[in-house]
Design a protein around this motif. Structure first.
Motif, PDB file in Angstrom:
ATOM      1  N   GLY A  31       0.809  -1.205   0.000  1.00  0.00           N
ATOM      2  CA  GLY A  31       0.000   0.000   0.000  1.00  0.00           C
ATOM      3  C   GLY A  31       0.844   1.257   0.000  1.00  0.00           C
ATOM      4  N   TYR A  32       0.157   2.361   0.248  1.00  0.00           N
ATOM      5  CA  TYR A  32       0.778   3.682   0.211  1.00  0.00           C
ATOM      6  C   TYR A  32       0.298   4.489   1.412  1.00  0.00           C
ATOM      7  CZ  TYR A  32       0.943   2.301  -4.709  1.00  0.00           C
ATOM      8  OH  TYR A  32       1.133   1.609  -5.873  1.00  0.00           O
ATOM      9  N   ALA A  33       1.120   5.449   1.809  1.00  0.00           N
ATOM     10  CA  ALA A  33       0.728   6.426   2.818  1.00  0.00           C
ATOM     11  C   ALA A  33       1.106   7.798   2.282  1.00  0.00           C
ATOM     12  CB  ALA A  33       1.419   6.151   4.139  1.00  0.00           C
ATOM     13  N   LEU A  34       0.172   8.735   2.350  1.00  0.00           N
ATOM     14  CA  LEU A  34       0.414  10.102   1.888  1.00  0.00           C
ATOM     15  C   LEU A  34       0.169  11.051   3.045  1.00  0.00           C
ATOM     16  CD1 LEU A  34      -0.181   8.486  -0.784  1.00  0.00           C
ATOM     17  CD2 LEU A  34      -1.032  10.611  -1.706  1.00  0.00           C
ATOM     18  N   LEU A  35       1.133  11.937   3.287  1.00  0.00           N
ATOM     19  CA  LEU A  35       1.032  12.913   4.360  1.00  0.00           C
ATOM     20  C   LEU A  35       0.920  14.293   3.736  1.00  0.00           C
ATOM     21  CD1 LEU A  35       2.422  13.038   7.735  1.00  0.00           C
ATOM     22  CD2 LEU A  35       3.307  14.859   6.298  1.00  0.00           C
ATOM     23  N   ASP A  36      -0.031  15.081   4.225  1.00  0.00           N
ATOM     24  CA  ASP A  36      -0.265  16.400   3.653  1.00  0.00           C
ATOM     25  C   ASP A  36      -0.768  17.340   4.742  1.00  0.00           C
ATOM     26  OD1 ASP A  36      -0.396  18.353   1.683  1.00  0.00           O
ATOM     27  OD2 ASP A  36      -2.159  17.547   0.702  1.00  0.00           O
ATOM     28  N   ASN A  37      -0.977  18.581   4.381  1.00  0.00           N
ATOM     29  CA  ASN A  37      -1.514  19.608   5.274  1.00  0.00           C
ATOM     30  C   ASN A  37      -2.731  20.257   4.642  1.00  0.00           C
ATOM     31  OD1 ASN A  37       0.632  19.991   7.465  1.00  0.00           O
ATOM     32  ND2 ASN A  37       1.839  20.077   5.589  1.00  0.00           N
ATOM     33  N   VAL A  38      -3.679  20.617   5.501  1.00  0.00           N
ATOM     34  CA  VAL A  38      -4.799  21.459   5.100  1.00  0.00           C
ATOM     35  C   VAL A  38      -4.852  22.611   6.088  1.00  0.00           C
ATOM     36  CG1 VAL A  38      -6.188  19.667   3.998  1.00  0.00           C
ATOM     37  CG2 VAL A  38      -6.478  20.090   6.440  1.00  0.00           C
ATOM     38  N   LEU A  39      -5.481  23.681   5.695  1.00  0.00           N
ATOM     39  CA  LEU A  39      -5.622  24.829   6.577  1.00  0.00           C
ATOM     40  C   LEU A  39      -6.902  24.682   7.384  1.00  0.00           C
ATOM     41  CD1 LEU A  39      -4.397  27.499   7.460  1.00  0.00           C
ATOM     42  CD2 LEU A  39      -5.670  28.603   5.620  1.00  0.00           C
ATOM     43  N   GLY A  40      -6.777  24.712   8.709  1.00  0.00           N
ATOM     44  CA  GLY A  40      -7.940  24.745   9.592  1.00  0.00           C
ATOM     45  C   GLY A  40      -8.462  26.173   9.643  1.00  0.00           C
ATOM     46  N   LYS A  41      -8.979  26.579  10.788  1.00  0.00           N
ATOM     47  CA  LYS A  41      -9.477  27.945  10.901  1.00  0.00           C
ATOM     48  C   LYS A  41      -8.357  28.959  10.668  1.00  0.00           C
ATOM     49  CE  LYS A  41     -12.125  31.035  13.818  1.00  0.00           C
ATOM     50  NZ  LYS A  41     -12.864  31.202  15.057  1.00  0.00           N
ATOM     51  N   SER A  42      -7.200  28.714  11.290  1.00  0.00           N
ATOM     52  CA  SER A  42      -6.084  29.639  11.090  1.00  0.00           C
ATOM     53  C   SER A  42      -4.735  28.944  11.036  1.00  0.00           C
ATOM     54  CB  SER A  42      -6.062  30.685  12.214  1.00  0.00           C
ATOM     55  OG  SER A  42      -5.893  30.050  13.467  1.00  0.00           O
ATOM     56  N   MET A  43      -4.695  27.665  11.347  1.00  0.00           N
ATOM     57  CA  MET A  43      -3.434  26.927  11.408  1.00  0.00           C
ATOM     58  C   MET A  43      -3.519  25.666  10.544  1.00  0.00           C
ATOM     59  SD  MET A  43      -1.744  28.748  13.610  1.00  0.00           S
ATOM     60  CE  MET A  43      -0.544  27.902  14.562  1.00  0.00           C
ATOM     61  N   PRO A  44      -2.366  25.158  10.100  1.00  0.00           N
ATOM     62  CA  PRO A  44      -2.390  23.928   9.301  1.00  0.00           C
ATOM     63  C   PRO A  44      -2.685  22.694  10.155  1.00  0.00           C
ATOM     64  CG  PRO A  44      -0.145  24.738   9.525  1.00  0.00           C
ATOM     65  CD  PRO A  44      -1.028  25.745  10.166  1.00  0.00           C
ATOM     66  N   ILE A  45      -3.323  21.732   9.543  1.00  0.00           N
ATOM     67  CA  ILE A  45      -3.586  20.423  10.138  1.00  0.00           C
ATOM     68  C   ILE A  45      -2.792  19.427   9.307  1.00  0.00           C
ATOM     69  CG2 ILE A  45      -5.334  18.670  10.648  1.00  0.00           C
ATOM     70  CD1 ILE A  45      -7.418  21.038  10.510  1.00  0.00           C
ATOM     71  N   THR A  46      -1.908  18.685   9.938  1.00  0.00           N
ATOM     72  CA  THR A  46      -1.105  17.691   9.241  1.00  0.00           C
ATOM     73  C   THR A  46      -1.769  16.335   9.430  1.00  0.00           C
ATOM     74  OG1 THR A  46       0.889  18.983   9.702  1.00  0.00           O
ATOM     75  CG2 THR A  46       1.208  16.691   9.014  1.00  0.00           C
ATOM     76  N   PHE A  47      -1.991  15.624   8.330  1.00  0.00           N
ATOM     77  CA  PHE A  47      -2.696  14.347   8.392  1.00  0.00           C
ATOM     78  C   PHE A  47      -2.071  13.343   7.437  1.00  0.00           C
ATOM     79  CE2 PHE A  47      -4.517  16.621   4.915  1.00  0.00           C
ATOM     80  CZ  PHE A  47      -4.921  15.676   3.992  1.00  0.00           C
ATOM     81  N   ILE A  48      -2.384  12.078   7.664  1.00  0.00           N
ATOM     82  CA  ILE A  48      -1.870  11.004   6.822  1.00  0.00           C
ATOM     83  C   ILE A  48      -3.031  10.110   6.418  1.00  0.00           C
ATOM     84  CG2 ILE A  48      -1.294   9.490   8.783  1.00  0.00           C
ATOM     85  CD1 ILE A  48       1.277   8.733   7.160  1.00  0.00           C
ATOM     86  N   VAL A  49      -2.974   9.616   5.182  1.00  0.00           N
ATOM     87  CA  VAL A  49      -3.992   8.699   4.673  1.00  0.00           C
ATOM     88  C   VAL A  49      -3.271   7.433   4.209  1.00  0.00           C
ATOM     89  CG1 VAL A  49      -5.863   8.344   3.008  1.00  0.00           C
ATOM     90  CG2 VAL A  49      -5.432  10.639   3.918  1.00  0.00           C
ATOM     91  N   PHE A  50      -3.801   6.286   4.623  1.00  0.00           N
ATOM     92  CA  PHE A  50      -3.255   4.984   4.248  1.00  0.00           C
ATOM     93  C   PHE A  50      -4.148   4.379   3.174  1.00  0.00           C
ATOM     94  CE2 PHE A  50      -2.753   5.606   8.859  1.00  0.00           C
ATOM     95  CZ  PHE A  50      -1.377   5.802   8.901  1.00  0.00           C
ATOM     96  N   PHE A  51      -3.521   3.885   2.106  1.00  0.00           N
ATOM     97  CA  PHE A  51      -4.261   3.330   0.970  1.00  0.00           C
ATOM     98  C   PHE A  51      -3.801   1.907   0.685  1.00  0.00           C
ATOM     99  CE2 PHE A  51      -4.159   7.915   0.084  1.00  0.00           C
ATOM    100  CZ  PHE A  51      -5.464   8.177  -0.289  1.00  0.00           C
ATOM    101  N   ASP A  52      -4.719   1.108   0.128  1.00  0.00           N
ATOM    102  CA  ASP A  52      -4.310  -0.184  -0.411  1.00  0.00           C
ATOM    103  C   ASP A  52      -3.808   0.044  -1.840  1.00  0.00           C
ATOM    104  OD1 ASP A  52      -6.526  -0.068  -2.148  1.00  0.00           O
ATOM    105  OD2 ASP A  52      -7.601  -1.698  -1.173  1.00  0.00           O
ATOM    106  N   LEU A  53      -3.493  -1.025  -2.534  1.00  0.00           N
ATOM    107  CA  LEU A  53      -2.926  -0.897  -3.882  1.00  0.00           C
ATOM    108  C   LEU A  53      -3.911  -0.350  -4.903  1.00  0.00           C
ATOM    109  CD1 LEU A  53      -0.844  -4.190  -4.052  1.00  0.00           C
ATOM    110  CD2 LEU A  53      -0.063  -1.860  -3.541  1.00  0.00           C
ATOM    111  N   GLU A  54      -5.204  -0.470  -4.634  1.00  0.00           N
ATOM    112  CA  GLU A  54      -6.234   0.016  -5.554  1.00  0.00           C
ATOM    113  C   GLU A  54      -6.624   1.468  -5.282  1.00  0.00           C
ATOM    114  OE1 GLU A  54      -7.074  -1.920  -8.104  1.00  0.00           O
ATOM    115  OE2 GLU A  54      -5.642  -3.331  -7.238  1.00  0.00           O
ATOM    116  N   GLY A  55      -6.038   2.082  -4.252  1.00  0.00           N
ATOM    117  CA  GLY A  55      -6.377   3.465  -3.915  1.00  0.00           C
ATOM    118  C   GLY A  55      -7.562   3.581  -2.975  1.00  0.00           C
TER     119      GLY A  55
END
Length: 180
Positions: A83-107
């Motif tokens: 599988g895969y793991a992707l780590l990214d950031n999104v903007l919350g109200k005023s600060m970034p939120i760092t998160f990770i998503v785990f995927f299987d081979l099919e996405g």
């Protein structure tokens, strides 16, 4: 002067220095092991986003990327890609939120986790109960808050940002997994 200070603080949080960046990467790798097991091989890549793809996915997901790169891991068990793991950031109200998503081979999403939450309120999006609702979703899923994604009272902005960010990564993986 205060505006300049706030802008510098914001940029420091989005583009962490080596110490925080290392801590986030280490925390992400701990979460990858918790998701896939201790007996895995992980291959890390700081993936540079192609500007055209970045724009296309921002339009498709209705959310811009905060950076020109994201952290990507390929997870293998023995000689087999798992599988895969992707780590990214999104903007919350005023600060970034760092998160990770785990995927299987099919996405298909196997799990999601908040790696670092920086806001004073809305931290409920870090709960495993809230994150479990993304299991089994992929780029064809609706990701509609109030329909297939639960809202959280007092965390409206965080819920919207995180949901769109997770959806955005499902779109991205569809396009990049053959290049990983």
């Amino acid at each position: 002067m205060q505006k300049k200070y706030l802008r510098l603080l914001f940029l420091a949080l989005i583009f962490p220095g080596p110490a925080e960046s290392g801590n986030i990467k280490n925390r992400a790798e701990e979460l990858i092991q918790a998701q896939f097991g201790k007996e895995i091989n992980i291959q890390f890549n700081k993936f540079k986003l192609n500007p055209d793809l970045k724009t296309a996915i921002a339009v498709e997901s209705k959310q811009k990327f905060l950076n020109d790169f994201l952290y990507v891991w390929k997870i293998s068990i023995g000689d087999s890609l798992a599988g895969y793991a992707l780590l990214d950031n999104v903007l919350g109200k005023s600060m970034p939120i760092t998160f990770i998503v785990f995927f299987d081979l099919e996405g298909i999403i196997l799990g999601t986790r908040v790696v670092k939450y920086r806001e004073a309120i809305g931290g409920e999006i870090s709960s495993s109960r809230w994150n479990r609702q993304f299991f089994g979703k992929d780029y064809t899923s609706g990701f509609k808050i109030g329909a297939d994604i639960d809202g959280i009272s007092g965390a409206t902005i965080s819920v919207k940002s995180m949901t769109r960010g997770i959806q955005r990564l499902t779109f991205l993986l569809k396009y990049i997994k053959d290049d990983l």
